[in-house]
Enzyme design. Structure first.
Site, PDB file in Angstrom:
ATOM      1  N   GLY A   1     -10.550  -2.750  -3.085  1.00  0.00           N
ATOM      2  CA  GLY A   1     -11.562  -3.741  -2.746  1.00  0.00           C
ATOM      3  C   GLY A   1     -12.964  -3.257  -3.060  1.00  0.00           C
TER       4      GLY A   1
ATOM      5  CG  ASP B   1      -1.991   1.068   1.178  1.00  0.00           C
ATOM      6  OD1 ASP B   1      -1.670   2.217   1.533  1.00  0.00           O
ATOM      7  OD2 ASP B   1      -3.129   0.766   0.797  1.00  0.00           O
TER       8      ASP B   1
ATOM      9  N   PRO C   1      -5.275   2.690  -0.522  1.00  0.00           N
ATOM     10  CG  PRO C   1      -3.289   3.287  -1.618  1.00  0.00           C
ATOM     11  CD  PRO C   1      -3.967   3.331  -0.267  1.00  0.00           C
ATOM     12  CG  ASP C   2      -4.081  -2.974   0.321  1.00  0.00           C
ATOM     13  OD1 ASP C   2      -4.116  -3.804  -0.596  1.00  0.00           O
ATOM     14  OD2 ASP C   2      -3.064  -2.755   0.991  1.00  0.00           O
ATOM     15  CE  LYS C   3      -8.649  -0.002   5.689  1.00  0.00           C
ATOM     16  NZ  LYS C   3      -8.830   0.947   6.816  1.00  0.00           N
TER      17      LYS C   3
END
Length: 384
Positions: free
Chosen positions: A173, A139, A168-170
């Site tokens: 998703g 991230d 960025p990860d969330k």
């Protein structure tokens, strides 16, 4: 009543956050999500800190409403099992490094040949092609290369700063789950599956463009240097904590000066219009800070509310989950996990009037449903 995605079957080979959050969203909405994990350890997030009864909070918070199957993808039996499941499913999702799925025989071309209606999803970090596509990614690296760190700093002259959550990860998703449902809707009309490619870098740059790239929108008139934006500083210190105050419109500025009994600020020519308040933002922020410093938070909020001035208390995580608005929304719920005990989590954020989302099953232990799922697909348990 059941969720809007009841009847949709998802084969999930993703790990850590972005993919598991996407598939948990689908699971919350009713999909049957089958999480395929390696027998030796499973998803990496199972092993991170903050744990109870050998279950990590990170895994629990991104993997509810799923069934866990352990398959060794280094064996023919394991690969055959995944191919068989994909042939009988609606969605297949993986976040291997680009090229790995293809080498395993689990790429889009191979699986769509078995199931032309399959929605196949590939999540990457930097991208699926290009100079960084094969690089390992986390991230903070996406925050850095996307310019999010300089946006967070406030200007190009200030030290870049990470957003202190894995944004960025969330967001990847969330964007992935939306793309999957859009592809499922398209399939309802066309009868055809398709390949969705999405990267964390794509998601964050698109996310920034809606509000943070105005100075780079007009071709030929780009900003050479970014200056600090006022909205990053709308948190003010008061006598017993902090309050956020967002004064944008003239009526809100008038209400603010009335609430704190500062007519001199209303008469100040530097703050006479929204444009002038933006041009003189540093002076405006300093004036607001000086004006509110002596107030207790609750007293200031009461005065601002009376004049309809946008504001909110600045809360810690503990205070947030105890706030009456959070309680009124019913956001935080408690459920009993058979291994980890009583859990506190955020419910699915969308409220469907006729097909409500729900926490139907807790995050699984590693391989908990292997025999059950393989039997459903007519596969021998020895394929695990």
């Amino acid at each position: 009543m059941t969720g809007p995605l009841t009847g949709v079957r998802v084969i999930d080979l993703t790990t850590v956050i972005s993919g598991p959050l996407a598939t948990m969203t689908l699971g919350d909405q009713g999909a049957d999500v089958i999480k395929v994990e390696q027998p030796s350890g499973g998803d990496f997030s199972r092993h991170v800190a903050t744990r109870r009864a050998d279950m990590s909070a990170s895994f629990l918070n991104n993997n509810r409403n799923k069934r866990s199957v352990t398959l060794d993808l280094k064996t023919d039996d394991g690969l055959n099992a995944v191919q068989t499941m994909a042939a009988q499913s609606d969605v297949f999702i993986q976040n291997f490094r680009p090229g790995v799925a293809e080498r395993l025989g689990l790429g889009y071309n191979a699986l769509s040949a078995l199931n032309p209606k399959l929605i196949y999803v590939s999540i990457a970090g930097f991208g699926h092609t290009g100079p960084l596509a094969q690089n390992p990614v986390y991230d903070p690296l996406i925050q850095a290369i996307s310019a999010l760190t300089t946006v967070q700093a406030g200007s190009d002259e200030d030290r870049p700063r990470l957003v202190r959550t894995i944004l960025p990860d969330k967001l990847t998703g969330i964007q992935t789950s939306q793309a999957i449902t859009a592809a499922l809707f398209s399939r309802e009309r066309s009868g055809e599956g398709q390949h969705i490619q999405i990267s964390m870098l794509d998601v964050i740059i698109a996310f920034l463009w809606s509000s943070d790239m105005n100075g780079h929108t007009f071709v030929g008139d780009e900003m050479e240097r970014e200056e600090a934006q006022s909205y990053i500083d709308l948190i003010y210190e008061v006598e017993d904590g902090f309050v956020s105050i967002a004064v944008m419109q003239d009526k809100q500025w008038q209400g603010f000066t009335k609430a704190i009994i500062r007519p001199d600020l209303l008469e100040d020519p530097r703050f006479a219009t929204p444009e002038l308040r933006e041009i003189n933002r540093d002076a405006r922020l300093e004036a607001i800070q000086d004006a509110v410093r002596g107030f207790a938070a609750a007293d200031l909020i009461k005065l601002l509310d009376a004049e309809n001035v946008p504001n909110a208390p600045v809360l810690s995580r503990t205070q947030m989950r105890q706030h009456p608005q959070v309680a009124a929304n019913g956001i935080v719920v408690e459920t009993l996990h058979p291994v980890a005990g009583m859990l506190r989590q955020a419910r699915h954020p969308s409220n469907f009037s006729k097909t409500p989302a729900a926490i139907r099953r807790p995050a699984p232990t590693l391989g908990e449903h292997t025999q059950e799922v393989l039997a459903e697909f007519g596969l021998p348990v020895s394929g695990a």
